[in-house]
Design a protein around this motif. Structure first.
Motif, PDB file in Angstrom:
ATOM      1  N   GLY A 101      46.901  32.425  35.073  1.00 17.18           N
ATOM      2  CA  GLY A 101      46.664  32.787  36.455  1.00 17.18           C
ATOM      3  C   GLY A 101      46.508  34.284  36.639  1.00 17.18           C
ATOM      4  O   GLY A 101      45.774  34.738  37.520  1.00 17.18           O
ATOM      5  N   VAL A 102      47.201  35.081  35.833  1.00 23.61           N
ATOM      6  CA  VAL A 102      47.056  36.538  35.900  1.00 23.61           C
ATOM      7  C   VAL A 102      45.603  36.917  35.677  1.00 23.61           C
ATOM      8  O   VAL A 102      45.021  37.726  36.416  1.00 23.61           O
ATOM      9  N   MET A 103      44.989  36.327  34.668  1.00 31.26           N
ATOM     10  CA  MET A 103      43.593  36.618  34.374  1.00 31.26           C
ATOM     11  C   MET A 103      42.679  36.120  35.489  1.00 31.26           C
ATOM     12  O   MET A 103      41.752  36.821  35.902  1.00 31.26           O
ATOM     13  N   ALA A 104      42.926  34.930  35.985  1.00 27.14           N
ATOM     14  CA  ALA A 104      42.089  34.354  37.035  1.00 27.14           C
ATOM     15  C   ALA A 104      42.095  35.219  38.293  1.00 27.14           C
ATOM     16  O   ALA A 104      41.038  35.487  38.884  1.00 27.14           O
ATOM     17  N   GLN A 105      43.274  35.667  38.695  1.00 27.54           N
ATOM     18  CA  GLN A 105      43.355  36.463  39.921  1.00 27.54           C
ATOM     19  C   GLN A 105      42.767  37.852  39.743  1.00 27.54           C
ATOM     20  O   GLN A 105      42.113  38.388  40.645  1.00 27.54           O
ATOM     21  N   LEU A 106      43.003  38.439  38.584  1.00 27.49           N
ATOM     22  CA  LEU A 106      42.443  39.757  38.303  1.00 27.49           C
ATOM     23  C   LEU A 106      40.922  39.703  38.351  1.00 27.49           C
ATOM     24  O   LEU A 106      40.274  40.586  38.934  1.00 27.49           O
TER      25      LEU A 106
END
Length: 370
Positions: free
Chosen positions: A78-83
């Motif tokens: 999710g960190v990657m998706a939101q970034l």
């Protein structure tokens, strides 16, 4: 060294308990892998290759349709998706700043990734103790590349804006030309409160991130949904950031095999949460935030010191085999502490009488020690 020994002992004590109140029952790695193997065989699953393949694409399409979006892409985190989502909107708007709540995961738990990797500036929007509403966006004195809105807000005990407030926020964002990005890590759990479809809830958001494991039981991963051109650009950034793995089949299988079953149980988990919260609030020294939970999560506040409460929890675990909660943290009010309750299937078979007895005993031990 002494602290490590205590934590190790508590870890063994937790494992020995027959019931853990928080969350969903968790299978062992061996059980999970066997279930995945059986499900993959019965569903003729084939590996994806760098995100290409019938199985992963079918699951992406299923989630996109459920959210009312044109397309979706599975990502490792999710960190990657939101970034990626925030960066795309800021890039398109040619603005290096985005709006975000003070309790957002992007601010608290991601080591300033949006600054370090994308050179973006996060503008705090709204009051830190409640969800973002329309008036908060209107009060921002400068244009934003996008506004990230978490539904529900975990650090606020799972709070949600009321439906009319959410609709007003969507309308205001559309009028100002501000793309809305949803941090929907726990979006699946909002349907029970709003009594609306996921597509209705996500309508008005230009992009939506959902977790592949929170509430679903997958190993890891996330999905990012939006318009086709947005997802095409997201796939490009996925490659740039090293998230386009050679295969994500294990993560997708672990989510897909439980997806429908887990979504179906969330209404019952929410109703159990309402009952549990009402029960706990009858015990002196315990308060709940929010007073009426809006998802199957809330924060419980205790009028007790952390060491005394942990010792009482451990005693109950030894005597009764119930693990009441995990970590505790201090609050701004001296002498009080809090913990997060996340209600899964483990509590569906327990009665309010059992809960009341256990937590009454907990507070009784604390007060006796004082």
């Amino acid at each position: 060294m002494m602290m490590n020994n205590i934590e190790e002992e508590r870890g063994r004590l937790r494992t020995s308990c027959s019931v853990e109140l928080k969350g969903f029952s968790q299978a062992t790695p061996a059980q999970t892998f066997q279930e995945m193997a059986d499900w993959a065989q019965s569903n003729d699953v084939t590996h994806d290759v760098y995100g290409e393949g019938a199985f992963i694409q079918h699951f992406e399409e299923k989630v996109a349709k459920l959210l009312g979006k044109q397309s979706a892409v599975f990502m490792p985190s999710g960190v990657m998706a939101q970034l990626i989502a925030v960066n795309i909107w800021c890039e398109r708007k040619r603005l290096q700043r985005f709006g975000v709540h003070a309790s957002s995961h992007l601010l608290l738990h991601e080591k300033q990734s949006y600054q370090a990797l994308m050179q973006l500036h996060g503008v705090t929007v709204g009051h830190r103790l409640r969800p973002i509403v329309e008036e908060d966006l209107s009060a921002v004195a400068e244009p934003l590349g996008c506004l990230a809105v978490e539904l529900p807000a975990r650090e606020l005990g799972g709070q949600l804006p009321e439906w009319e407030e959410l609709e007003a926020l969507k309308k205001s964002a559309a009028q100002s030309g501000t793309p809305l990005h949803m941090d929907g890590a726990r979006l699946w759990e909002t349907k029970a409160y709003y009594q609306r479809s996921y597509a209705e809830i996500a309508d008005g958001f230009s992009s939506v991130y959902v977790s592949a494991y929170k509430g679903l039981g997958g190993i890891a991963g996330a999905l990012l949904a939006g318009d086709t051109d947005f997802i095409q650009q997201a796939r490009l950034w996925l490659r740039r950031l090293g998230g386009n793995l050679v295969s994500q089949t294990p993560m997708v299988v672990s989510t897909a095999m439980r997806f429908d079953k887990q979504l179906a149980i969330l209404e019952a988990c929410y109703q159990r949460t309402l009952s549990l919260a009402a029960c706990l609030q009858t015990i002196p020294g315990i308060r709940i935030l929010p007073r009426t939970p809006q998802v199957n999560m809330f924060h419980a506040y205790f009028d007790a010191d952390i060491p005394a409460l942990l010792n009482a929890r451990d005693n109950i675990a030894r005597q009764h085999g119930y693990w009441l909660f995990n970590n505790l943290e201090g609050t701004e009010v001296p002498g009080w502490c809090k913990t997060e309750f996340y209600i899964g299937d483990s509590l569906l078979q327990m009665s309010d009488v059992q809960i009341l007895d256990l937590f009454s005993e907990l507070m009784g031990q604390v007060n006796k020690g004082n």
